[in-house]
Design an enzyme around this catalytic site. Structure first.
Site, mmCIF file in Angstrom:
data_model
loop_
_atom_site.group_PDB
_atom_site.id
_atom_site.type_symbol
_atom_site.label_atom_id
_atom_site.label_comp_id
_atom_site.label_asym_id
_atom_site.label_seq_id
_atom_site.Cartn_x
_atom_site.Cartn_y
_atom_site.Cartn_z
ATOM 1 N N LYS A 284 -5.896 -2.777 -24.307
ATOM 2 C CA LYS A 284 -6.715 -2.661 -25.513
ATOM 3 C C LYS A 284 -6.863 -1.191 -25.911
ATOM 4 O O LYS A 284 -6.868 -0.310 -25.048
ATOM 5 C CB LYS A 284 -8.086 -3.257 -25.190
ATOM 6 C CG LYS A 284 -9.027 -3.328 -26.338
ATOM 7 C CD LYS A 284 -10.322 -3.964 -25.871
ATOM 8 C CE LYS A 284 -11.513 -3.405 -26.649
ATOM 9 N NZ LYS A 284 -11.323 -3.342 -28.086
ATOM 10 N N LYS B 184 -4.849 3.478 -21.551
ATOM 11 C CA LYS B 184 -3.469 3.181 -21.155
ATOM 12 C C LYS B 184 -2.557 4.395 -21.323
ATOM 13 O O LYS B 184 -1.647 4.589 -20.518
ATOM 14 C CB LYS B 184 -2.902 1.964 -21.884
ATOM 15 C CG LYS B 184 -2.820 2.098 -23.356
ATOM 16 C CD LYS B 184 -2.387 0.845 -24.025
ATOM 17 C CE LYS B 184 -2.470 1.039 -25.523
ATOM 18 N NZ LYS B 184 -3.803 1.456 -25.973
ATOM 19 N N LYS C 294 -0.713 5.551 -33.679
ATOM 20 C CA LYS C 294 -1.496 6.792 -33.547
ATOM 21 C C LYS C 294 -0.645 7.942 -33.014
ATOM 22 O O LYS C 294 -0.972 9.088 -33.192
ATOM 23 C CB LYS C 294 -2.672 6.576 -32.582
ATOM 24 C CG LYS C 294 -3.748 5.647 -33.095
ATOM 25 C CD LYS C 294 -5.083 5.863 -32.383
ATOM 26 C CE LYS C 294 -5.014 5.776 -30.861
ATOM 27 N NZ LYS C 294 -4.656 4.440 -30.325
ATOM 28 N N ASP D 197 -3.475 -4.835 -28.456
ATOM 29 C CA ASP D 197 -3.867 -5.955 -29.312
ATOM 30 C C ASP D 197 -2.598 -6.408 -30.014
ATOM 31 O O ASP D 197 -2.232 -5.876 -31.045
ATOM 32 C CB ASP D 197 -4.927 -5.511 -30.322
ATOM 33 C CG ASP D 197 -6.195 -5.057 -29.616
ATOM 34 O OD1 ASP D 197 -6.729 -5.844 -28.824
ATOM 35 O OD2 ASP D 197 -6.624 -3.918 -29.836
#
Lengths: 288, 466
Positions: A13, A18, A44, A130
């Site tokens: 998530k 991560k 991102k 996600d």
């Protein structure tokens, strides 16, 4: 004969750590002498920042926009101990299709023969967890990675996202997609979190790949723009990452997970809510 | 599980919208979609609709953004802006309609913002969401017309005042109805005879300014379940009532009934309505009498099957059955009709043709239709070019009446209304005579005794055999 790289996808998530985890695994593997590629698959495009000092790196997608003839050196940077850093990138938020961006970027890297040319031992994909559409599942489809790990804290929403990812793995694994290597418990505080994550892993037919305790060393290293392996190589936290990296690199116990359905997941969460209450009650009783 | 459809004749929503918009005089459609969407409409629909061409705004001259991967990933709005800017420079039109295909709809481009920019430059422009995955060519027609109605304020100032004699016609889909121009003309001519004013809205017989008077109409007429949503919208939002018919009327009987209904709704002078119908009935009798010799001589009273869009073939089927006396055996309706409308079609058919043994089947798969037709005991087949092969295999006459029609040029021809029935008689007669070549033998001395297909070699009147 060309070396065959192990392709490993790491999901989780947003904001769960991560990128930090992946970068530290990459750094630990590089430190151990392996040739590593880390590919950030998140619009991102900040996955590899701590591996390469945070300099601007054009993303694969940005380069695709500007030219049809993209070269590897245009979209990669060599970071800590030779880790090849690549960011897939994506459109500005709210425009275009980020999922297709991931798809196009991974496709281009395959076309460019990056993995063979670089003679990589390990290729790590740091992917937004996600899995909102097919594009974000590209790294776990047939022919890309053969194993995936999911980073999760003991927060319910992180577990929920992990459970969703298990559904995606369950869909693709039977037709040759990646299997699950296990759950990486991150930001672990003392008390129930380890047992909660371990319980979730066992309920869903998988295993825990390792627990990464919550530590100020991580925050400090990030503030310096470095991985823990680079910034505090002698720290206990660095050893945690080294151990995790060794497990991820060598683990061949791969499974197709059995995700919980919505009701079971909810019930399971509630039972843990009750357990935590009891734990809190016994703590306060002991304190008195 | 999904099923496959062989020989799909219902195309997609984008195509339906393109052919609808390009058939409005002065409208310029602009496709916002991937490469090939426009040319597929041209090659797969227009060209197969009696050789329909590009015209000024369609086919090979259709502006398109040709969406590439770059637009998928980063969004295609700026590509659309560029396309709009250039289109207004080279395509003169009264208004511009951006039609979005599948890919930009998935990506979620902000198309309204782009058409708004064009509006700010004093161009009339609207957008209509028409992704192919949302339906067939019929849904595209519905979306295009309702899209214009919903954004009407961006296009025109409605001409003031109600016109108590004005009727709008909906449900004849340009190009999907191969004879759309002729049909609209036939209906217009029929309606004008009772003193009504008519907006056909599409094609060369739409007068300039029809779209601006659309909201002044006293009545809307729907000929298809695909035009019902348009009429319902106009009833809700403009207070215009509507009447719905399954398929356009063909011949004096059906057209007469239709006109009586409209005359009543518009409160037109009944004597005038009856006088006009009487005149046309007389004319039809004249031609049928002229036709009669051939009818008996070549045995026109055949068992037939008919395949096509409900709007385009139901009237034809009724006319062939009564007054013409042919024997309907199988009617295959190929458009995607909602379940309640299907039941209504079957019920109405049985009510109006009480003795008929015809089966009505709803099927769009060309292979399944071919099997149905082949196994049916029939002597005449009316349908699209897809069905021609089945007719040849059976050695029976074939008349092209529905989309696609690939081997004819169709410009003004139509079957609707009073005079359309005569065109149908001509086509029917020519189709039957072209297979039944036995008459050539005793009339010209040419031809062989045996017809290659071996069908219907003997004239119906055995007395004139050599």
């Amino acid at each position: 004969m060309a070396k065959t790289a192990k392709h490993i996808a790491i999901y989780g998530k947003g904001g769960i750590g991560k990128s930090t985890t992946t970068s530290n695994i990459s750094a630990a593997l590089a430190e151990a002498g392996y040739r590593v590629i880390q590919i950030g698959c998140d619009p991102k495009s900040d996955s590899t920042n701590t591996l390469r000092g945070g300099d601007y790196l054009p993303t694969v997608i940005d380069s695709l926009r500007d030219s049809a003839n993209v070269k590897l050196q245009d979209v990669s940077a060599v970071g800590f101990k030779g880790v090849l850093c690549i960011e897939a990138g994506g459109p500005v938020p709210g425009v275009g299709c980020a999922g297709r961006g991931i798809n196009a970027a991974v496709g281009l890297l395959q076309e460019l023969n990056v993995f063979e040319e670089y003679e990589a031992d390990y290729v790590l994909y740091d992917v937004l967890g996600d899995v909102v559409c097919g594009g974000f599942a590209v790294p776990i489809r047939d022919g890309i990675t053969d194993r995936a790990y999911v980073v999760s804290s003991s927060d319910f929403m992180a577990i929920y996202a992990a459970n969703n990812l298990f559904k995606a793995i369950g869909k693709y694994a039977p037709s040759g997609g990646a299997k699950l290597g296990g759950v990486i418990g991150n930001s672990i505080l003392p008390g129930y979190p380890e047992s909660l994550i371990a319980d979730f892993a066992s309920r869903t037919g998988t295993a825990v790949a390792g627990f990464v305790p919550r530590s100020p060393v991580v925050a400090q290293s990030e503030l310096y723009g470095k991985t823990v392996i680079e910034a505090s190589p002698g720290s206990e936290q660095a050893d945690v990452y080294r151990k995790l990296a060794a497990h991820v690199a060598n683990n061949e116990n791969l499974t197709i997970p059995n995700p919980l359905n919505v009701t079971d997941l909810r019930d399971w969460a509630r039972s843990w809510g009750d357990a935590i209450n009891q734990e809190a009650a016994s703590f306060s009783a002991a304190a008195r | 599980m999904g099923t496959t459809t062989a020989g799909n004749r219902n195309s997609c929503m984008l195509h339906g919208a393109v052919q609808t918009i390009k058939s409005i005089e002065g409208a310029v459609p602009i496709i916002h979609s991937t490469l090939g969407c426009g040319v597929q409409q041209y090659a797969g629909v227009s060209s197969l609709s009696g050789g329909g061409g590009s015209g000024y705004t369609g086919g090979l001259g259709l502006p398109s953004t040709n969406f590439l991967e770059r637009q998928v990933v980063f969004g295609g709005s700026s590509r659309l802006r560029e396309q709009l800017k250039n289109t207004v420079k080279i395509k003169e039109g009264d208004f511009y309609v951006v039609l979005t295909g599948c890919t930009p709809e998935l990506v979620g481009d902000d198309v309204p913002a782009m058409t708004k920019e064009l509006q700010e430059q004093q161009f009339k422009a609207i957008h209509i969401s028409t992704p192919g995955f949302k339906g067939s060519v019929h849904n595209g027609y519905t979306a295009a017309v309702t899209g214009i109605l919903r954004q009407f304020d961006k296009l025109a100032v409605p001409a003031g005042g109600k016109n108590s004699r004005l009727v709008n016609l909906f449900g004849i889909i340009p190009e999907q109805d191969v004879y759309w121009r002729g049909n609209l003309k036939g209906l217009k001519d029929s309606l004008e005879g009772i003193g009504a004013d008519v907006n056909v809205l599409f094609g060369p017989d739409a007068d300039k300014g029809e779209w601006t008077t659309l909201f002044n109409a006293a009545l809307n007429v729907s000929f298809s379940s695909h035009s019902l949503p348009i009429c319902e919208w106009l009833e809700r939002n403009a207070g215009i009532p509507y009447v719905h018919f399954e398929g356009y009327p063909v011949g004096a009987r059906q057209t007469g009934e239709w006109l009586r209904c409209i005359g009543k709704q518009l409160d037109l002078e009944q004597e005038k309505v009856e006088a006009w119908i009487g005149l046309k009935e007389q004319k039809e009798r004249y031609y049928i009498v002229q036709f009669l010799d051939a009818y008996y001589k070549y045995g026109f009273q055949k068992k037939f099957a008919l395949v096509g869009d409900s709007a385009a073939v139901l009237g034809t089927a009724r006319f062939l059955t009564d007054p013409l006396g042919l024997l309907p055996s199988l009617i295959v309706l190929t458009d995607d009709i909602p379940q309640p409308a299907r039941s209504a079609i079957v019920r109405q058919w049985n009510e109006r043709q009480p003795g008929s043994e015809a089966r009505i089947v709803f099927e769009s798969d060309a292979k399944a239709i071919e099997e149905l037709v082949i196994s049916e005991d029939i002597e005449l087949l009316l349908g699209s070019s897809i069905e021609r092969r089945a007719a040849e295999r059976k050695g029976i006459p074939f008349i092209p009446v529905s989309f696609p029609v690939a081997d004819r040029i169709v410009l003004t021809k139509g079957y609707a209304g009073f005079d359309g029935a005569f065109t149908l008689l001509e086509d029917l007669g020519s189709g039957i005579l072209s297979v039944d070549s036995a008459h050539l033998l005793y009339q010209t001395g040419a031809g062989s005794e045996k017809n290659e297909q071996g069908a219907n070699q003997k004239p119906a009147l055995s007395g004139i055999e050599n």
